[in-house]
Design a protein around this motif. Structure first.
Motif, PDB file in Angstrom:
ATOM      1  N   ILE A 117       0.844  -1.200   0.000  1.00 62.34           N
ATOM      2  CA  ILE A 117       0.000   0.000   0.000  1.00 62.34           C
ATOM      3  C   ILE A 117       0.887   1.262   0.000  1.00 62.34           C
ATOM      4  CG2 ILE A 117      -1.777   1.282   1.289  1.00 62.34           C
ATOM      5  CD1 ILE A 117      -2.914  -1.326   0.215  1.00 62.34           C
ATOM      6  N   THR A 118       1.963   1.231   0.767  1.00 59.52           N
ATOM      7  CA  THR A 118       2.866   2.389   0.839  1.00 59.52           C
ATOM      8  C   THR A 118       3.397   2.760  -0.547  1.00 59.52           C
ATOM      9  OG1 THR A 118       3.556   1.538   2.973  1.00 59.52           O
ATOM     10  CG2 THR A 118       4.920   3.278   2.042  1.00 59.52           C
ATOM     11  N   GLN A 119       3.830   1.740  -1.289  1.00 60.86           N
ATOM     12  CA  GLN A 119       4.370   1.990  -2.634  1.00 60.86           C
ATOM     13  C   GLN A 119       3.276   2.514  -3.572  1.00 60.86           C
ATOM     14  OE1 GLN A 119       4.929  -0.602  -0.714  1.00 60.86           O
ATOM     15  NE2 GLN A 119       7.094  -1.187  -0.787  1.00 60.86           N
ATOM     16  N   MET A 120       2.049   2.056  -3.365  1.00 60.13           N
ATOM     17  CA  MET A 120       0.945   2.530  -4.209  1.00 60.13           C
ATOM     18  C   MET A 120       0.649   4.007  -3.904  1.00 60.13           C
ATOM     19  SD  MET A 120      -1.735  -0.637  -4.188  1.00 60.13           S
ATOM     20  CE  MET A 120      -1.158  -2.238  -3.701  1.00 60.13           C
ATOM     21  N   ILE A 121       0.689   4.365  -2.642  1.00 56.93           N
ATOM     22  CA  ILE A 121       0.441   5.765  -2.270  1.00 56.93           C
ATOM     23  C   ILE A 121       1.540   6.655  -2.854  1.00 56.93           C
ATOM     24  CG2 ILE A 121       0.323   7.388  -0.309  1.00 56.93           C
ATOM     25  CD1 ILE A 121      -1.052   5.084   1.271  1.00 56.93           C
ATOM     26  N   GLU A 122       2.783   6.181  -2.788  1.00 52.30           N
ATOM     27  CA  GLU A 122       3.902   6.956  -3.367  1.00 52.30           C
ATOM     28  C   GLU A 122       3.691   7.176  -4.866  1.00 52.30           C
ATOM     29  OE1 GLU A 122       7.324   5.376  -0.256  1.00 52.30           O
ATOM     30  OE2 GLU A 122       7.414   4.717  -2.360  1.00 52.30           O
ATOM     31  N   LEU A 123       3.252   6.118  -5.555  1.00 52.34           N
ATOM     32  CA  LEU A 123       3.038   6.228  -6.997  1.00 52.34           C
ATOM     33  C   LEU A 123       1.895   7.202  -7.298  1.00 52.34           C
ATOM     34  CD1 LEU A 123       3.625   5.400  -9.917  1.00 52.34           C
ATOM     35  CD2 LEU A 123       2.304   3.312  -9.555  1.00 52.34           C
ATOM     36  N   MET A 124       0.819   7.126  -6.523  1.00 53.07           N
ATOM     37  CA  MET A 124      -0.304   8.061  -6.742  1.00 53.07           C
ATOM     38  C   MET A 124       0.138   9.501  -6.508  1.00 53.07           C
ATOM     39  SD  MET A 124      -3.795   6.295  -5.389  1.00 53.07           S
ATOM     40  CE  MET A 124      -3.223   5.697  -3.810  1.00 53.07           C
ATOM     41  N   GLN A 125       0.959   9.693  -5.459  1.00 54.23           N
ATOM     42  CA  GLN A 125       1.444  11.055  -5.175  1.00 54.23           C
ATOM     43  C   GLN A 125       2.259  11.586  -6.359  1.00 54.23           C
ATOM     44  OE1 GLN A 125       0.851  12.913  -2.003  1.00 54.23           O
ATOM     45  NE2 GLN A 125       1.250  14.365  -3.666  1.00 54.23           N
ATOM     46  N   LEU A 127       2.013  10.688  -9.473  1.00 48.35           N
ATOM     47  CA  LEU A 127       1.114  10.937 -10.609  1.00 48.35           C
ATOM     48  C   LEU A 127       0.317  12.222 -10.410  1.00 48.35           C
ATOM     49  CD1 LEU A 127      -0.057   7.255 -11.213  1.00 48.35           C
ATOM     50  CD2 LEU A 127       1.296   8.645 -12.794  1.00 48.35           C
ATOM     51  N   ILE A 128      -0.090  12.469  -9.184  1.00 48.18           N
ATOM     52  CA  ILE A 128      -0.825  13.712  -8.901  1.00 48.18           C
ATOM     53  C   ILE A 128       0.118  14.910  -9.094  1.00 48.18           C
ATOM     54  CG2 ILE A 128      -1.897  15.064  -7.029  1.00 48.18           C
ATOM     55  CD1 ILE A 128      -3.190  12.400  -6.084  1.00 48.18           C
ATOM     56  N   ASP A 129       1.359  14.779  -8.581  1.00 45.24           N
ATOM     57  CA  ASP A 129       2.342  15.862  -8.726  1.00 45.24           C
ATOM     58  C   ASP A 129       2.616  16.167 -10.201  1.00 45.24           C
ATOM     59  OD1 ASP A 129       2.477  15.918  -6.016  1.00 45.24           O
ATOM     60  OD2 ASP A 129       4.415  14.874  -5.855  1.00 45.24           O
ATOM     61  N   LYS A 130       2.580  15.138 -11.020  1.00 44.91           N
ATOM     62  CA  LYS A 130       2.864  15.342 -12.442  1.00 44.91           C
ATOM     63  C   LYS A 130       1.627  15.757 -13.234  1.00 44.91           C
ATOM     64  CE  LYS A 130       6.844  12.229 -12.923  1.00 44.91           C
ATOM     65  NZ  LYS A 130       7.769  12.864 -13.866  1.00 44.91           N
ATOM     66  N   ALA A 238      -0.221   3.014 -18.645  1.00 45.01           N
ATOM     67  CA  ALA A 238      -0.609   4.420 -18.458  1.00 45.01           C
ATOM     68  C   ALA A 238      -0.061   4.964 -17.146  1.00 45.01           C
ATOM     69  CB  ALA A 238      -2.128   4.533 -18.500  1.00 45.01           C
ATOM     70  N   GLN A 239      -0.282   4.238 -16.069  1.00 42.98           N
ATOM     71  CA  GLN A 239       0.184   4.701 -14.751  1.00 42.98           C
ATOM     72  C   GLN A 239       1.694   4.827 -14.710  1.00 42.98           C
ATOM     73  OE1 GLN A 239      -3.159   1.988 -12.428  1.00 42.98           O
ATOM     74  NE2 GLN A 239      -1.156   1.203 -12.879  1.00 42.98           N
ATOM     75  N   SER A 240       2.370   3.824 -15.257  1.00 43.92           N
ATOM     76  CA  SER A 240       3.826   3.770 -15.116  1.00 43.92           C
ATOM     77  C   SER A 240       4.504   4.781 -16.023  1.00 43.92           C
ATOM     78  CB  SER A 240       4.325   2.356 -15.435  1.00 43.92           C
ATOM     79  OG  SER A 240       3.647   1.423 -14.631  1.00 43.92           O
ATOM     80  N   GLU A 241       4.025   4.897 -17.263  1.00 48.44           N
ATOM     81  CA  GLU A 241       4.662   5.857 -18.176  1.00 48.44           C
ATOM     82  C   GLU A 241       4.341   7.289 -17.762  1.00 48.44           C
ATOM     83  OE1 GLU A 241       4.100   4.693 -22.286  1.00 48.44           O
ATOM     84  OE2 GLU A 241       5.235   2.837 -21.968  1.00 48.44           O
ATOM     85  N   ALA A 242       3.143   7.504 -17.239  1.00 45.84           N
ATOM     86  CA  ALA A 242       2.817   8.855 -16.750  1.00 45.84           C
ATOM     87  C   ALA A 242       3.692   9.230 -15.560  1.00 45.84           C
ATOM     88  CB  ALA A 242       1.342   8.934 -16.379  1.00 45.84           C
ATOM     89  N   ALA A 243       4.134   8.213 -14.815  1.00 48.25           N
ATOM     90  CA  ALA A 243       5.021   8.466 -13.673  1.00 48.25           C
ATOM     91  C   ALA A 243       6.452   8.732 -14.135  1.00 48.25           C
ATOM     92  CB  ALA A 243       4.995   7.272 -12.726  1.00 48.25           C
TER      93      ALA A 243
END
Ligand SMILES: [Zn+2]
Length: 463
Positions: A117-125, A127-130, A238-243
């Motif tokens: 879950i921690t890694q998922m929250i980091e990834l969402m953050q 993506l939101i920042d970008k 989509a998630q990974s390339e957007a990150a």
């Protein structure tokens, strides 16, 4: 070695990102039912890939995840009336048993979604920042599909042709095709805290987060079943390339096991459960059958085809055992034609054709007393079978068979036998004998309880 890449629709020479190393991520099971052969085909196909890469000299890091939180798990937990985490664990164990019976090597790492879950929250953050994801304030987090140029390049669809993603009531979305990275908590459902509210992961997010955690920003091969191309893998990209990650270099997809031309589904598949089929054929025979088609070809299941594969396998096995009696121990070798076939996008049907030829040569050599030819044919067959995970001299098969699904039935049978002895001792008032049986079982951690319904037994450490 050549591999087919679903994303480019081309077969090309495989070049690892780092010399001598290969990183593979394969989507594992959503653990909410007993595994059927459609589920485990993916495990077998990618196990063959892994074995071949290893034999070819690569150091392979192989990740296969466990989806242990999902809508289907929550529904099933209500239906079975046990907590969702207990349900997920129960079926994860069933998958482990099936993989072991079919000699699928354990992954290097086998991460569970709820452990990341921690890694998922980091990834969402990130993506939101970008600016690629947004949290509308209700606890959901969505990916903004219109912010991406690369969206739908795997499945080659047009954005405007897509149906809305998720539930129609998700009214917070900027675009109906935006998909959920994170789902707001609902009453009675498990949830984890995030900066955007309590909730639980969407299915796609976990694989991007875990692949990144274990394999880095880019890795060699991402695999899974054909049905995962859209939306799951498309959304992972989509998630990974957007990150900003390069993510997977090659996308590989195994075809389905079909029945009457249709994808095996749970409604069709109850009789196709591994635990049922394993009563009809041995694990090694079921594996031989499931691994026999090219991984990109559909495998049409029929009981007759399974039996035929088992008989074919027994012919090969009998020859190898006979060869061992004649020439003594021998090692498997990879012959040039077998190497060429595996190198050609894992052309298993060609490998099987070479095995058949070698079998013919070997059997002829037995009648002609040509020991050298017996040995070389047997070595070629054994080498090829080892890559298919079907070497009959592989000790892990025997070990796994001993730990098969029937072991608990056998244990219950043995204890029932002891309980029947105890019952008859009590009936003839031989209490010394009855107590000796009870104490003997207790010493093994097995407790006997006398209930109005008769004797019940429990074993220490079980629930
Ligand atoms: Zn996945």
């Amino acid at each position: 070695m050549k591999l087919y890449n679903t994303r480019t629709r081309e077969t090309s020479e495989f070049k690892p990102l780092a010399s001598g190393k290969v990183g593979i991520y394969v989507c594992g099971a959503t653990v909410q039912s007993f595994p059927h052969i459609g589920h485990v085909r993916s495990g077998i196909n990618f196990d063959i890939l892994r074995r071949w890469l290893t034999v070819s000299g690569y150091n392979v890091t192989f990740i296969r995840n466990v989806t242990d939180i999902d809508d289907k798990i929550l529904e099933k937990s209500k239906a079975e009336n046990i907590p969702w985490w207990a349900l997920a664990f129960k079926y994860e164990q069933e998958f482990q048993k099936a993989y072991a019976l079919l000699n699928v090597l354990p992954p290097t790492y086998e991460p569970r979604a709820t452990g990341h879950i921690t890694q998922m929250i980091e990834l969402m953050q990130l993506l939101i920042d970008k600016g690629a994801a947004y949290a509308p304030g209700n606890g959901d987090v969505y990916l903004d599909v219109r912010a991406l140029d690369s969206y739908l390049t795997l499945s080659r669809q047009k954005l405007d042709d897509l149906l809305p993603a998720g539930d129609a009531e998700e009214t917070y979305k900027k675009d109906v095709r935006d998909f959920a990275l994170w789902k707001a908590a609902k009453t009675g459902e498990p949830s984890w805290p995030t900066p955007w509210g309590d909730g639980r992961p969407g299915w796609h997010l976990e694989c991007s987060a875990m692949a990144h955690s274990y394999l880095g920003e880019s890795f060699d091969i991402h695999g899974g079943g054909l049905d995962l191309i859209f939306p799951h893998h498309e959304n992972e990209i989509a998630q990974s390339e957007a990150a900003g990650y390069k993510f997977a270099n090659i996308w590989m997809h195994n075809a389905w096991v079909t029945q009457s031309g249709e994808k095996m589904s749970k409604s069709l598949g109850n009789t196709m459960q591994v635990k049922e089929l394993i009563k009809q054929v041995r694990g090694i025979e079921l594996r031989f059958y499931l691994g026999s088609a090219h991984y990109r070809s559909m495998l049409e299941f029929s009981p007759e085809a399974l039996q035929e594969a088992a008989t074919n396998f027994q012919r090969i096995e009998n020859f190898l055992k006979r060869a061992k009696e004649i020439v003594g121990d021998f090692e498997g070798v990879i012959s040039a034609p077998v190497k060429a076939a595996f190198d050609d996008d894992l052309a298993v049907p060609q490998v099987l054709a070479h095995i058949s030829e070698a079998l013919r040569r070997g059997n002829t050599a037995i009648t002609e007393n040509n020991h050298e030819q017996v040995k070389s044919s047997a070595a070629e067959i054994r080498g090829a079978l080892a890559i298919l995970g079907c070497d009959p001299f592989d000790a892990s098969f025997t070990a796994n068979a001993a730990g098969s699904a029937d072991l608990s039935d056998a244990l219950d049978g043995v204890i029932q036998l002891a309980l029947a002895q105890r019952q008859s001792a009590r009936e003839r008032k031989d209490f010394a004998a009855s107590d000796a049986i009870r104490d003997g079982l207790a010493a093994l951690g097995i407790t006997i309880e006398d209930t109005p319904q008769g004797q019940r037994w429990t074993i220490k450490g079980s629930i």
